[in-house]
Write a protein that holds these residues in place. Sequence first.
Motif, short mmCIF file in Angstrom:
data_model
loop_
_atom_site.label_atom_id
_atom_site.label_comp_id
_atom_site.label_asym_id
_atom_site.label_seq_id
_atom_site.Cartn_x
_atom_site.Cartn_y
_atom_site.Cartn_z
N GLY A 68 -3.83 0.23 8.96
CA GLY A 68 -2.67 -0.01 8.12
C GLY A 68 -3.04 -0.24 6.67
O GLY A 68 -2.21 -0.05 5.78
N THR A 69 -4.29 -0.67 6.43
CA THR A 69 -4.70 -0.90 5.05
C THR A 69 -5.20 0.38 4.39
O THR A 69 -5.12 0.53 3.18
CB THR A 69 -5.80 -1.97 4.95
OG1 THR A 69 -6.93 -1.54 5.73
CG2 THR A 69 -5.31 -3.31 5.48
N HIS A 70 -5.78 1.26 5.22
CA HIS A 70 -6.33 2.52 4.71
C HIS A 70 -6.11 3.61 5.74
O HIS A 70 -5.63 3.35 6.85
CB HIS A 70 -7.84 2.38 4.43
CG HIS A 70 -8.16 1.29 3.46
ND1 HIS A 70 -7.83 1.36 2.12
CD2 HIS A 70 -8.78 0.10 3.63
CE1 HIS A 70 -8.24 0.25 1.52
NE2 HIS A 70 -8.82 -0.54 2.41
N ASN A 71 -6.49 4.81 5.39
CA ASN A 71 -6.59 5.88 6.37
C ASN A 71 -7.75 6.77 5.94
O ASN A 71 -8.46 6.47 4.97
CB ASN A 71 -5.26 6.64 6.54
CG ASN A 71 -4.81 7.35 5.27
OD1 ASN A 71 -5.61 7.63 4.38
ND2 ASN A 71 -3.52 7.63 5.18
N ILE A 110 -11.21 11.32 1.79
CA ILE A 110 -10.61 10.36 0.86
C ILE A 110 -9.68 9.43 1.65
O ILE A 110 -9.29 9.75 2.77
CB ILE A 110 -9.82 11.05 -0.27
CG1 ILE A 110 -8.59 11.77 0.29
CG2 ILE A 110 -10.71 12.02 -1.05
CD1 ILE A 110 -7.67 12.32 -0.81
N CYS A 111 -9.34 8.31 1.05
CA CYS A 111 -8.25 7.51 1.59
C CYS A 111 -6.97 8.12 1.03
O CYS A 111 -6.85 8.33 -0.18
CB CYS A 111 -8.37 6.05 1.18
SG CYS A 111 -6.99 5.06 1.85
N GLY A 112 -6.02 8.40 1.93
CA GLY A 112 -4.81 9.09 1.52
C GLY A 112 -3.71 8.18 1.01
O GLY A 112 -2.64 8.65 0.63
N ILE A 113 -3.96 6.87 1.00
CA ILE A 113 -2.93 5.95 0.52
C ILE A 113 -2.95 5.95 -1.01
O ILE A 113 -4.03 5.88 -1.63
CB ILE A 113 -3.14 4.53 1.11
CG1 ILE A 113 -2.94 4.61 2.63
CG2 ILE A 113 -2.18 3.53 0.47
CD1 ILE A 113 -3.19 3.32 3.36
N LYS A 114 -1.76 6.05 -1.56
CA LYS A 114 -1.61 6.26 -3.00
C LYS A 114 -2.46 5.29 -3.82
O LYS A 114 -2.38 4.07 -3.64
CB LYS A 114 -0.13 6.11 -3.37
CG LYS A 114 0.21 6.60 -4.77
CD LYS A 114 1.73 6.61 -4.96
CE LYS A 114 2.13 6.91 -6.39
NZ LYS A 114 1.55 8.15 -6.93
N GLY A 115 -3.27 5.84 -4.69
CA GLY A 115 -4.08 5.05 -5.61
C GLY A 115 -5.46 4.69 -5.10
O GLY A 115 -6.34 4.37 -5.90
N HIS A 116 -5.66 4.74 -3.79
CA HIS A 116 -6.95 4.28 -3.25
C HIS A 116 -8.10 5.23 -3.59
O HIS A 116 -9.21 4.79 -3.87
CB HIS A 116 -6.85 4.10 -1.74
CG HIS A 116 -5.97 2.95 -1.33
ND1 HIS A 116 -6.06 2.34 -0.10
CD2 HIS A 116 -4.97 2.32 -2.00
CE1 HIS A 116 -5.15 1.38 -0.02
NE2 HIS A 116 -4.47 1.35 -1.16
N CYS A 117 -7.83 6.52 -3.53
CA CYS A 117 -8.89 7.48 -3.88
C CYS A 117 -9.27 7.32 -5.34
O CYS A 117 -10.45 7.29 -5.69
CB CYS A 117 -8.42 8.91 -3.59
SG CYS A 117 -9.60 10.18 -4.08
N GLY A 120 -11.64 4.73 -5.90
CA GLY A 120 -13.04 5.00 -5.51
C GLY A 120 -13.24 5.25 -4.02
O GLY A 120 -14.37 5.41 -3.57
N MET A 121 -12.14 5.25 -3.25
CA MET A 121 -12.29 5.50 -1.82
C MET A 121 -12.35 7.00 -1.55
O MET A 121 -11.38 7.61 -1.10
CB MET A 121 -11.15 4.83 -1.03
CG MET A 121 -11.25 3.31 -1.04
SD MET A 121 -10.11 2.55 0.12
CE MET A 121 -10.81 3.09 1.68
N LYS A 122 -13.51 7.55 -1.84
CA LYS A 122 -13.74 8.97 -1.60
C LYS A 122 -15.23 9.16 -1.34
O LYS A 122 -16.07 8.48 -1.95
CB LYS A 122 -13.28 9.80 -2.81
CG LYS A 122 -13.99 9.45 -4.10
CD LYS A 122 -13.32 10.04 -5.34
CE LYS A 122 -13.28 11.55 -5.34
NZ LYS A 122 -12.80 12.11 -6.64
CU LIG Z 1 -7.30 3.08 1.23
#
Ligand SMILES: [Cu+2]
Length: 128
Positions: A68-71, A110-117, A120-122
């Motif tokens: 739920g926090t990331h994907n 990448i993390c697909g949740i808006k803003g996370h990529c 730096g979540m890539k």
């Molecule tokens: Cu994320």
Amino acid sequence: MTSYSMVVTVMLAVVLLAARDTFAVEHKVGGALGWNYPPNQGAEYFANWAAQNAFHVGDSLSFEYIAGTHNVVQVDRSDYDACTVTRPMQLYNANKVIVNLPRPGTYYYICGIKGHCDYGMKVALTVT
Ligand SMILES: [Cu+2]
């Protein structure tokens, strides 16, 4: 080469091939951090983690985070570079995502949740 030494050579080759499978590695993406926000904004954290690991065919990746926090989204190079999800190849939502690496090549996640990529979540990694 005698037939005996040929048999030994073949047996050794079989054992080595089996051993290679046995030593397939499960790489925990991000190390102790797991699949979470890097400590400093930017792509360096996961790039450094990938650079410190060698990925081989048969290995797997483990993305670990609180569901739920990331994907985890596998994307192509252009989505990876732009932090967009226009052509997702795979989307994972579990809190521990195991991804097999069956073929050589470069894989982009990448993390697909808006803003996370963008934060730096890539991670990009090359399997040999
Ligand atoms: Cu994320």
